[in-house]
Design a protein around this motif. Structure first.
Motif, PDB file in Angstrom:
ATOM      1  N   VAL A 199       0.844  -1.199   0.000  1.00 36.07           N
ATOM      2  CA  VAL A 199       0.000   0.000   0.000  1.00 36.07           C
ATOM      3  C   VAL A 199       0.883   1.254   0.000  1.00 36.07           C
ATOM      4  N   LEU A 255       0.149  11.458  -4.045  1.00 37.69           N
ATOM      5  CA  LEU A 255      -0.466  10.741  -2.928  1.00 37.69           C
ATOM      6  C   LEU A 255      -1.973  10.637  -3.114  1.00 37.69           C
ATOM      7  N   TYR A 308       3.923   1.487  -1.128  1.00 37.16           N
ATOM      8  CA  TYR A 308       4.547   1.516  -2.463  1.00 37.16           C
ATOM      9  C   TYR A 308       3.597   2.149  -3.482  1.00 37.16           C
ATOM     10  N   LEU A 309       2.322   1.767  -3.404  1.00 33.90           N
ATOM     11  CA  LEU A 309       1.336   2.353  -4.329  1.00 33.90           C
ATOM     12  C   LEU A 309       1.216   3.856  -4.117  1.00 33.90           C
ATOM     13  N   LEU A 310       1.220   4.268  -2.846  1.00 33.86           N
ATOM     14  CA  LEU A 310       0.928   5.672  -2.530  1.00 33.86           C
ATOM     15  C   LEU A 310       2.100   6.613  -2.808  1.00 33.86           C
ATOM     16  N   THR A 311       3.338   6.111  -2.784  1.00 33.50           N
ATOM     17  CA  THR A 311       4.467   7.031  -2.965  1.00 33.50           C
ATOM     18  C   THR A 311       4.608   7.513  -4.399  1.00 33.50           C
ATOM     19  N   GLY A 330      -2.710   8.213  -5.825  1.00 35.12           N
ATOM     20  CA  GLY A 330      -2.496   6.890  -5.263  1.00 35.12           C
ATOM     21  C   GLY A 330      -3.645   6.476  -4.357  1.00 35.12           C
ATOM     22  N   LEU A 348      -6.026   3.333  -4.690  1.00 39.91           N
ATOM     23  CA  LEU A 348      -6.177   2.396  -3.573  1.00 39.91           C
ATOM     24  C   LEU A 348      -7.648   2.176  -3.245  1.00 39.91           C
TER      25      LEU A 348
END
Lengths: 402, 402
Positions: free
Chosen positions: A381, B3, A383-386, B6, B10
Motif C-alpha cells: 500500500v 499521494l 509503495y502504491l501511494l508514494t 495513489g 487504492l
C-alpha cells in the motif's frame, strides 16, 4: 534435452554467479569489519564527530578529483544494467568502501546497501570484462553483483536476490537474472559469514492474526509510512539540488553538510542519530517510551548526510526511521510495539526504494514468518501511494503504478 | 498530488479487489466444507471408490453436454487474462465445484487450486461485466480472482497474491495487478476463515544453517525434483493426448480412467493414494520408513485422474508427491526428513507450474521462515531445469529461461 540445456545454463551460472558471489562476499566482510571498528572507535571517541566537516572536505576533494562517473553511485550501477554502455570502474569499490567507513567514523548518518551495491556492481563488471562475456551475460552479472552485495552485507541472501531483480525497474520483476542473482547472493552470504562476520539479530515479533480491524489499522499505518517515505525522498533530493546550486564546489558543500550534522548533534545533545543507529532500532521493538520525534530527527540527520554527498546508503537509517515511526504508530493505533517496529522497519525502505517484495522477504529473513501478511500489506500500500519517485532516480518505470 | 492519485487508486482497488475477495472467500468456504464432507464420507464408505468409473461417465456427459469453453479449465482463465476476448462463463464456478467434490467423493487423486482459480476467475469476470469496468481493470480483476481463489482455498494470502501475478507469464512478474490481487487474497482468506474453515496445520521444520555441503545436497535434490516434475507434466499431457485420440467420447474416456484408478487401488491394497492425501503429506515429515515408491504411485494416480479429465487441480497431490520424494531424498542425502519433505512439497509444484516465488512464499506461510533459503534455492534450480513446459499450457513465455 531441455534438462541438459538447463543443466548447462545452471553450470554456467554456478561458475559466473559463484565468482561474483565470492568477490562480493569478501568485499562485504572487509567492509563490515572496518565499519564495525569505525563505529566502535567513534562511540568511544565522540569528539571525532567534530571532524565530520573536515572529513567532508577531504571526501569531497577526493571524489571531486578522482571520482568521475563513480559519483553516480547506485545510479551508475543501475544505468549499466539498463544501457550496457556505461561501465562501472573498478576504483568505485575501494572509493565507496573508504568513503563509507570515513562517513561512519566521523558520525555521518548513513547506511550500507549503497556501498554493497556499488562494490558488488563494480567487482562484477570487472569480472565480466576480464572473462569477456557478452552484453546479456554482463547485465545479468551486474544484477548478480547487486544481489551479492546486498545479500552478503545484510546476511539476507533471498532478499538480496529479489532486490537485485526488483530495484532495476519499477513495476516488474524480470526473471532473466534470477539464477545468477540467487547464486551470487547465497555464495556471497556464505563467504561473508565464513570470514567470521556476525549480523545484527533482531527480535522475532509474536504472531498477530489478521482481522478486518487490524487490516484497517495497517491501512492508516501504510499512509503514514508513505508520507514519511515521500518526505525523506523529496527532502534528500531537495537538499542535494539546493546545495549543489548554491555551493557548487563539492568539498565545501560536504563540509557545510557535515557542520550542519554537528550543529544538530550538539543542539539535541544525543548521539543516537549518528551512524547506523542499530541500538536505537533494537530499542524501537521494546520501548513504549521511545520519543515520538525520534523518526523525524533520524530522517533529518540522514537526509543531510546523504543529500550533501556522504557515502553509504539508505537501508539501515530507513530501518531506524521506519522502526521508530512504527513504534509510535503502534502505540497510537493499539498494535503490538514489536510488530509495529518490524513492519515499519521494512515497509519504509520498501516504499522509498520501490522494492516491496524484496523488503517483505528481508523482513521474513530478519524477523521471522509472523511478520509476513502484515509487512506485505503495508509495504504494498505504501509503495502504491508514494507514486513514481524513489531514492534511486536511475530506476526505470516499467509501468505506472496507477 | 501523487499521494491523492495513489489514494484514489487504492480506494478503487479496495472496492473492486475487496468485492472479488468476498465472492472468492465465500466460494472457497463452500467448496472446502463440501470437500471435507465428501472426503470423510468416502473414507468411512470405501466401497464408493468402485463407483469412480460411473462418476467419470456422469461428469464426462455433463461436461461434454454443457461444458463448452468451461472445459478449458485453468487455461481458459489464463487466456482471458491475456487476450481479454475470451469470457469466463459464470457456470464454470458451480460446474468445477460440483465436479471436484464428486471427483473426491469417489476417490479420484486431485487437488484444489484448479477449482479455486476457476471459481475465482469466473466470479471475478461476472463481477467485472456487471460493473462494466474497462478491459485493463477487467484483466486485473481476473488476476485478483486467481489470487483470491488460491489464497483463500489454502489459507495463504501472500502466496495467493504472488501466484496470481506469477502464473500468467513464465519469466516475469508484473506488478499491475499487485494491489487488487493482494486485496482479493487477504479479504478472501479472511472471509473463508470467518466462515469457520480451518486449514491443515503443517509441522515447522527446525532451522538448518546453509553450508557449501548442504548447498551441494540441495543441488542434487533440485535435479531430482525437476526430473519428477517433468515426468508428471509429460505423463499427464501424454495420457490426455493418447486417451483423447483413442477414446474421443469424453464420458467413456473418464469412465475408463476411473476404472484404471480403481484397478490400481485394488492392486496396491491401500487407499493412501486416493483424494488429496493430506495424512500422507503429514506422514512424510516424520516417518523415516515412508515407502520409497510412495511419490511414484501418487504421481501415477494423479496423472491418471487428471489426464482423463477429472476435476480439482494439482497443488495438494504435488505436495504429496514432493513431500514423499523429499522424505526419500533427505534420507538418501543425509538431510533432516522434515526439511526435506517441506522443501520437496513446495519445490515440486513450483517447478511444475513455473511459480518458484509463489511457492517459496507459500512454504513460509505454511511451514515457517526456517525453510526460506532452502526452498528458494531448490525451487529456482528445479524451475530452471524443467524448461519451457508446465502444467498450464496457456501460460505465456515472456522470456526463455536459458
Amino acid at each position: 534435452m531441455t534438462l541438459s540445456r538447463g543443466a548447462r545454463a545452471l553450470a554456467q551460472w554456478l561458475l559466473l554467479g559463484g565468482g561474483v558471489g565470492v568477490v562480493c562476499g569478501v568485499a562485504s566482510a572487509v567492509f563490515l569489519y572496518l565499519l564495525e571498528e569505525a563505529t566502535h572507535f567513534r562511540e568511544s571517541h565522540e569528539r571525532l564527530v567534530y571532524a565530520l566537516p573536515l572529513a567532508g572536505l577531504v571526501l569531497g576533494a577526493v571524489y571531486g578529483r578522482w571520482g568521475g562517473p563513480v559519483r553516480g553511485g547506485n545510479n551508475l550501477v543501475l544505468d549499466a544494467v539498463h544501457e550496457g554502455d556505461a561501465q562501472v570502474p573498478l576504483r568505485m569499490a575501494p572509493m565507496v568502501l573508504a568513503g563509507t567507513v570515513l562517513t561512519h567514523l566521523f558520525g555521518g548518518s548513513a547506511g550500507r546497501e549503497g556501498t554493497a551495491v556499488q562494490m558488488g556492481g563494480s567487482l562484477a563488471d570487472v569480472l565480466a570484462r576480464r572473462l569477456g562475456v557478452g552484453p546479456d551475460a554482463r547485465r545479468e552479472m551486474l544484477a548478480a553483483g547487486i544481489a551479492g552485495g546486498f545479500g552478503s552485507v545484510f546476511g539476507t541472501p533471498i532478499a538480496g536476490t529479489i532486490f537485485g531483480l526488483e530495484v532495476v525497474v519499477v513495476g516488474r520483476l524480470g526473471y532473466e537474472s534470477l539464477v545468477p542473482a540467487l547464486v551470487a547472493a547465497v555464495v556471497g552470504d556464505l563467504v561473508t559469514r565464513g570470514l567470521g562476520i556476525h549480523h545484527t539479530v533482531y527480535p522475532v515479533p509474536a504472531a498477530l492474526p489478521l482481522t478486518p480491524w487490524v487490516l484497517a489499522k495497517w491501512l492508516v499505518f501504510a499512509v503514514a509510512v508513505a508520507v514519511v517515505a515521500v518526505v525523506f525522498v523529496e527532502l534528500t533530493h531537495w537538499l542535494k539540488k539546493v546545495s549543489e546550486k548554491h555551493v557548487p564546489w563539492m568539498p565545501v558543500r560536504m563540509a557545510l553538510g557535515g557542520a550542519a550534522v554537528v550543529a544538530l548533534w550538539k543542539l539535541l545533545g544525543t548521539s543516537a542519530y549518528l551512524g547506523l543507529g542499530v541500538p536505537e532500532i533494537l530499542r524501537a521493538f521494546v520501548d513504549p517510551a521511545l520519543p515520538v520525534s525520534a523518526f523525524a530527527w533520524k530522517l533529518v540527520f540522514t537526509a543531510l548526510t546523504l543529500g550533501v554527498g556522504f557515502l553509504g546508503g539508505e537501508v539501515t537509517p530507513l530501518f531506524f526511521i521506519g522502526a521508530a515511526l512504527g513504534n509510535v504508530l503502534a502505540r497510537l493505533l493499539g498494535l503490538p510495539i514489536d510488530l509495529g517496529a518490524a513492519v515499519g522497519l521494512a515497509a519504509l525502505f520498501a516504499a522509498a526504494a520501490n522494492t516491496p517484495l524484496a523488503l517483505s522477504i528481508m523482513a521474513v529473513e530478519l524477523l521471522g514468518a509472523s511478520v509476513l501478511p502484515h509487512v506485505v500489506i503495508v509495504s504494498t500500500v505504501a509503495y502504491l501511494l508514494t507514486g513514481h519517485r524513489g531514492i534511486y532516480p536511475a530506476q526505470r518505470i516499467a509501468r505506472l503504478k496507477h
